[in-house]
Design a protein around this motif. Structure first.
Motif, PDB file in Angstrom:
ATOM      1  N   LYS A  75       0.833  -1.201   0.000  1.00  0.00           N
ATOM      2  CA  LYS A  75       0.000   0.000   0.000  1.00  0.00           C
ATOM      3  C   LYS A  75       0.867   1.249   0.000  1.00  0.00           C
ATOM      4  CE  LYS A  75      -3.644   2.434   2.484  1.00  0.00           C
ATOM      5  NZ  LYS A  75      -4.788   2.329   3.408  1.00  0.00           N
ATOM      6  N   ARG A  76       1.932   1.240   0.780  1.00  0.00           N
ATOM      7  CA  ARG A  76       2.829   2.405   0.792  1.00  0.00           C
ATOM      8  C   ARG A  76       3.431   2.661  -0.581  1.00  0.00           C
ATOM      9  NH1 ARG A  76       5.627   0.455   6.436  1.00  0.00           N
ATOM     10  NH2 ARG A  76       4.214   1.581   7.862  1.00  0.00           N
ATOM     11  N   ARG A  77       3.812   1.594  -1.265  1.00  0.00           N
ATOM     12  CA  ARG A  77       4.366   1.764  -2.613  1.00  0.00           C
ATOM     13  C   ARG A  77       3.310   2.303  -3.573  1.00  0.00           C
ATOM     14  NH1 ARG A  77       6.726  -3.229  -1.122  1.00  0.00           N
ATOM     15  NH2 ARG A  77       5.213  -4.413  -2.367  1.00  0.00           N
ATOM     16  N   ALA A  78       2.084   1.854  -3.411  1.00  0.00           N
ATOM     17  CA  ALA A  78       1.011   2.327  -4.282  1.00  0.00           C
ATOM     18  C   ALA A  78       0.740   3.807  -4.057  1.00  0.00           C
ATOM     19  CB  ALA A  78      -0.255   1.507  -4.034  1.00  0.00           C
ATOM     20  N   VAL A  79       0.654   4.224  -2.811  1.00  0.00           N
ATOM     21  CA  VAL A  79       0.431   5.643  -2.520  1.00  0.00           C
ATOM     22  C   VAL A  79       1.571   6.482  -3.084  1.00  0.00           C
ATOM     23  CG1 VAL A  79       0.245   7.363  -0.677  1.00  0.00           C
ATOM     24  CG2 VAL A  79      -1.008   5.196  -0.493  1.00  0.00           C
ATOM     25  N   ALA A  80       2.796   6.024  -2.901  1.00  0.00           N
ATOM     26  CA  ALA A  80       3.964   6.767  -3.393  1.00  0.00           C
ATOM     27  C   ALA A  80       3.991   6.866  -4.909  1.00  0.00           C
ATOM     28  CB  ALA A  80       5.247   6.118  -2.885  1.00  0.00           C
ATOM     29  N   ALA A  81       3.345   5.927  -5.593  1.00  0.00           N
ATOM     30  CA  ALA A  81       3.318   5.962  -7.058  1.00  0.00           C
ATOM     31  C   ALA A  81       2.555   7.174  -7.582  1.00  0.00           C
ATOM     32  CB  ALA A  81       2.695   4.679  -7.606  1.00  0.00           C
ATOM     33  N   HIS A  82       1.679   7.741  -6.762  1.00  0.00           N
ATOM     34  CA  HIS A  82       0.929   8.935  -7.160  1.00  0.00           C
ATOM     35  C   HIS A  82       1.800  10.162  -6.873  1.00  0.00           C
ATOM     36  CE1 HIS A  82      -2.817   6.805  -7.997  1.00  0.00           C
ATOM     37  NE2 HIS A  82      -2.576   6.081  -6.915  1.00  0.00           N
ATOM     38  N   ARG A  83       2.875  10.292  -7.611  1.00  0.00           N
ATOM     39  CA  ARG A  83       3.891  11.299  -7.309  1.00  0.00           C
ATOM     40  C   ARG A  83       3.363  12.715  -7.462  1.00  0.00           C
ATOM     41  NH1 ARG A  83       8.368  10.879 -11.034  1.00  0.00           N
ATOM     42  NH2 ARG A  83       9.480  12.209  -9.551  1.00  0.00           N
ATOM     43  N   SER A  84       2.460  12.941  -8.386  1.00  0.00           N
ATOM     44  CA  SER A  84       1.935  14.305  -8.568  1.00  0.00           C
ATOM     45  C   SER A  84       1.111  14.754  -7.372  1.00  0.00           C
ATOM     46  CB  SER A  84       1.078  14.377  -9.833  1.00  0.00           C
ATOM     47  OG  SER A  84      -0.106  13.598  -9.703  1.00  0.00           O
ATOM     48  N   GLN A  85       0.656  13.806  -6.575  1.00  0.00           N
ATOM     49  CA  GLN A  85      -0.184  14.128  -5.417  1.00  0.00           C
ATOM     50  C   GLN A  85       0.566  14.040  -4.093  1.00  0.00           C
ATOM     51  OE1 GLN A  85      -3.542  14.986  -6.455  1.00  0.00           O
ATOM     52  NE2 GLN A  85      -2.231  14.873  -8.267  1.00  0.00           N
ATOM     53  N   THR A  86       1.760  13.474  -4.092  1.00  0.00           N
ATOM     54  CA  THR A  86       2.476  13.246  -2.835  1.00  0.00           C
ATOM     55  C   THR A  86       3.845  13.911  -2.778  1.00  0.00           C
ATOM     56  OG1 THR A  86       3.406  11.165  -3.686  1.00  0.00           O
ATOM     57  CG2 THR A  86       1.318  11.025  -2.493  1.00  0.00           C
ATOM     58  N   THR A  87       4.310  14.484  -3.897  1.00  0.00           N
ATOM     59  CA  THR A  87       5.630  15.122  -3.940  1.00  0.00           C
ATOM     60  C   THR A  87       5.517  16.445  -4.703  1.00  0.00           C
ATOM     61  OG1 THR A  87       6.405  14.286  -6.089  1.00  0.00           O
ATOM     62  CG2 THR A  87       6.598  12.787  -4.187  1.00  0.00           C
ATOM     63  N   PRO A  88       6.575  17.264  -4.687  1.00  0.00           N
ATOM     64  CA  PRO A  88       6.565  18.509  -5.462  1.00  0.00           C
ATOM     65  C   PRO A  88       6.903  18.285  -6.938  1.00  0.00           C
ATOM     66  CG  PRO A  88       8.050  18.649  -3.547  1.00  0.00           C
ATOM     67  CD  PRO A  88       7.738  17.217  -3.773  1.00  0.00           C
ATOM     68  N   LEU A  89       6.500  17.175  -7.487  1.00  0.00           N
ATOM     69  CA  LEU A  89       6.779  16.887  -8.888  1.00  0.00           C
ATOM     70  C   LEU A  89       6.321  18.029  -9.795  1.00  0.00           C
ATOM     71  CD1 LEU A  89       7.590  14.838 -11.155  1.00  0.00           C
ATOM     72  CD2 LEU A  89       5.198  14.082 -11.105  1.00  0.00           C
ATOM     73  N   ILE A  90       5.127  18.529  -9.557  1.00  0.00           N
ATOM     74  CA  ILE A  90       4.604  19.667 -10.328  1.00  0.00           C
ATOM     75  C   ILE A  90       4.860  20.913  -9.491  1.00  0.00           C
ATOM     76  CG2 ILE A  90       2.585  20.659 -11.471  1.00  0.00           C
ATOM     77  CD1 ILE A  90       1.443  17.862 -11.699  1.00  0.00           C
ATOM     78  N   ASP A  91       5.944  21.601  -9.810  1.00  0.00           N
ATOM     79  CA  ASP A  91       6.397  22.696  -8.948  1.00  0.00           C
ATOM     80  C   ASP A  91       6.132  24.081  -9.522  1.00  0.00           C
ATOM     81  OD1 ASP A  91       8.191  22.739 -11.008  1.00  0.00           O
ATOM     82  OD2 ASP A  91       9.966  22.269  -9.790  1.00  0.00           O
ATOM     83  N   ASP A  92       5.309  24.160 -10.575  1.00  0.00           N
ATOM     84  CA  ASP A  92       5.044  25.468 -11.165  1.00  0.00           C
ATOM     85  C   ASP A  92       3.608  25.934 -10.920  1.00  0.00           C
ATOM     86  OD1 ASP A  92       3.816  23.631 -12.834  1.00  0.00           O
ATOM     87  OD2 ASP A  92       4.345  24.699 -14.689  1.00  0.00           O
ATOM     88  N   ASP A  93       2.973  25.374  -9.880  1.00  0.00           N
ATOM     89  CA  ASP A  93       1.629  25.805  -9.495  1.00  0.00           C
ATOM     90  C   ASP A  93       1.555  25.884  -7.976  1.00  0.00           C
ATOM     91  OD1 ASP A  93      -1.013  26.335  -9.072  1.00  0.00           O
ATOM     92  OD2 ASP A  93      -1.783  24.493  -9.990  1.00  0.00           O
ATOM     93  N   PRO A  94       1.794  27.070  -7.417  1.00  0.00           N
ATOM     94  CA  PRO A  94       1.787  27.200  -5.956  1.00  0.00           C
ATOM     95  C   PRO A  94       0.453  26.806  -5.326  1.00  0.00           C
ATOM     96  CG  PRO A  94       2.726  29.153  -6.988  1.00  0.00           C
ATOM     97  CD  PRO A  94       2.126  28.335  -8.085  1.00  0.00           C
ATOM     98  N   GLU A  95      -0.621  26.844  -6.098  1.00  0.00           N
ATOM     99  CA  GLU A  95      -1.936  26.501  -5.563  1.00  0.00           C
ATOM    100  C   GLU A  95      -2.305  25.045  -5.847  1.00  0.00           C
ATOM    101  OE1 GLU A  95      -4.753  29.287  -7.056  1.00  0.00           O
ATOM    102  OE2 GLU A  95      -3.650  31.023  -6.317  1.00  0.00           O
ATOM    103  N   GLY A  96      -1.378  24.285  -6.428  1.00  0.00           N
ATOM    104  CA  GLY A  96      -1.669  22.895  -6.755  1.00  0.00           C
ATOM    105  C   GLY A  96      -1.852  22.033  -5.521  1.00  0.00           C
ATOM    106  N   PHE A  97      -2.573  20.957  -5.699  1.00  0.00           N
ATOM    107  CA  PHE A  97      -2.884  20.070  -4.579  1.00  0.00           C
ATOM    108  C   PHE A  97      -1.729  19.121  -4.290  1.00  0.00           C
ATOM    109  CE2 PHE A  97      -4.357  15.940  -3.051  1.00  0.00           C
ATOM    110  CZ  PHE A  97      -4.999  16.318  -1.895  1.00  0.00           C
ATOM    111  N   CYS A  98      -1.488  18.889  -3.000  1.00  0.00           N
ATOM    112  CA  CYS A  98      -0.522  17.874  -2.581  1.00  0.00           C
ATOM    113  C   CYS A  98      -0.964  17.338  -1.227  1.00  0.00           C
ATOM    114  CB  CYS A  98       0.885  18.462  -2.489  1.00  0.00           C
ATOM    115  SG  CYS A  98       2.178  17.206  -2.273  1.00  0.00           S
TER     116      CYS A  98
END
Length: 246
Positions: free
Chosen positions: A202-225
């Motif tokens: 489960k931990r690996r699965a959650v971590a796979a959603h990188r756009s939601q759990t890391t700063p992968l998308i760093d050009d939207d200060p209002e983006g969800f994480c």
């Protein structure tokens, strides 16, 4: 009952084995967005797969509204990214790519009635038939997010129309309800599932959603994480499955 008290009691429900929660057949999970399936029932999905169950995961929305202001990931690119993350998450849980079904409804605007809703219900019926489903798992009716509520409504209609299909709800955002918010009905009914053995997957699965759990998308200060507290809430050796109120 107050929301806080309801959820505290839900997290103290008795444990039950997988078969008691989902019955003897296949399992269909409805995820309003890619990541809800991993957060709310990643352990159950891994356990069902280990048990040789037929499993299908239906991603209801395209997830393209999580970073509305990103120039590097405009909606089409974000839609593709989130679909790829969803497939990686399912792989971490031991599920093949063909277990995933993408309805592609608009993130933050999943319909709760009308033609789009009815088409989604018809698609879910077909998926449930294809896996011989005995259980349909969807987000909780009181999750304070319109897509989660619409997804719950879809599951309720399908379960009502298909005799013998168990509808169970998994809370994702319920903890963010105002503590004093009053919920209709009485105490929670349902069960917890012990997923200690499946927690690493489960931990690996959650971590796979990188756009939601890391700063992968760093050009939207209002983006969800997802924040650390939210991730910790789902990093526990049990999952909660509620029987929806009549």
């Amino acid at each position: 009952m107050e929301a806080r008290r309801f959820l505290e009691q839900a997290e103290a429900l008795p444990f039950a084995p997988l078969a008691e929660i989902v019955g003897a057949g296949g399992v269909v999970v409805l995820a309003p967005h890619p990541d809800d399936e991993s957060l709310g029932c990643g352990g159950l999905l891994a356990m069902a797969r280990e048990a040789g169950r037929a499993v299908a995961v239906v991603f209801v929305s395209d997830g393209a509204a999580s970073h509305r202001n990103s120039r590097r990931y405009p909606p089409p690119a974000l839609r593709d990214l989130r679909a790829a993350e969803a497939l990686a998450a399912l792989a971490a849980l031991g599920l093949p790519a063909d277990a995933a079904h993408f309805l592609g409804l608009p993130d933050a605007a999943v319909p709760d009635h009308g033609p789009g809703f009815e088409a989604a219900v018809a698609a879910i019926h077909g998926i449930a038939r294809s896996v011989g489903a005995s259980a349909l798992l969807a987000t909780w009716a009181h999750d304070p997010h319109c897509d989660h509520q619409a997804t719950h409504a879809m599951a309720a209609v399908v379960a009502r129309q298909r005799g013998g299909l168990r509808h169970r709800a998994y809370p994702v955002w319920g903890h963010s309800l105002p503590a004093g918010a009053m919920l209709p009905g009485g105490a929670p009914r349902g069960a917890r599932l012990d997923i200690a053995a499946q927690l690493p997957a489960k931990r690996r699965a959650v971590a796979a959603h990188r756009s939601q759990t890391t700063p992968l998308i760093d050009d939207d200060p209002e983006g969800f994480c997802l924040d650390a507290a939210m991730l910790a809430r789902f990093d526990r050796p049990f999952e909660v499955f509620l029987e929806p109120a009549a």
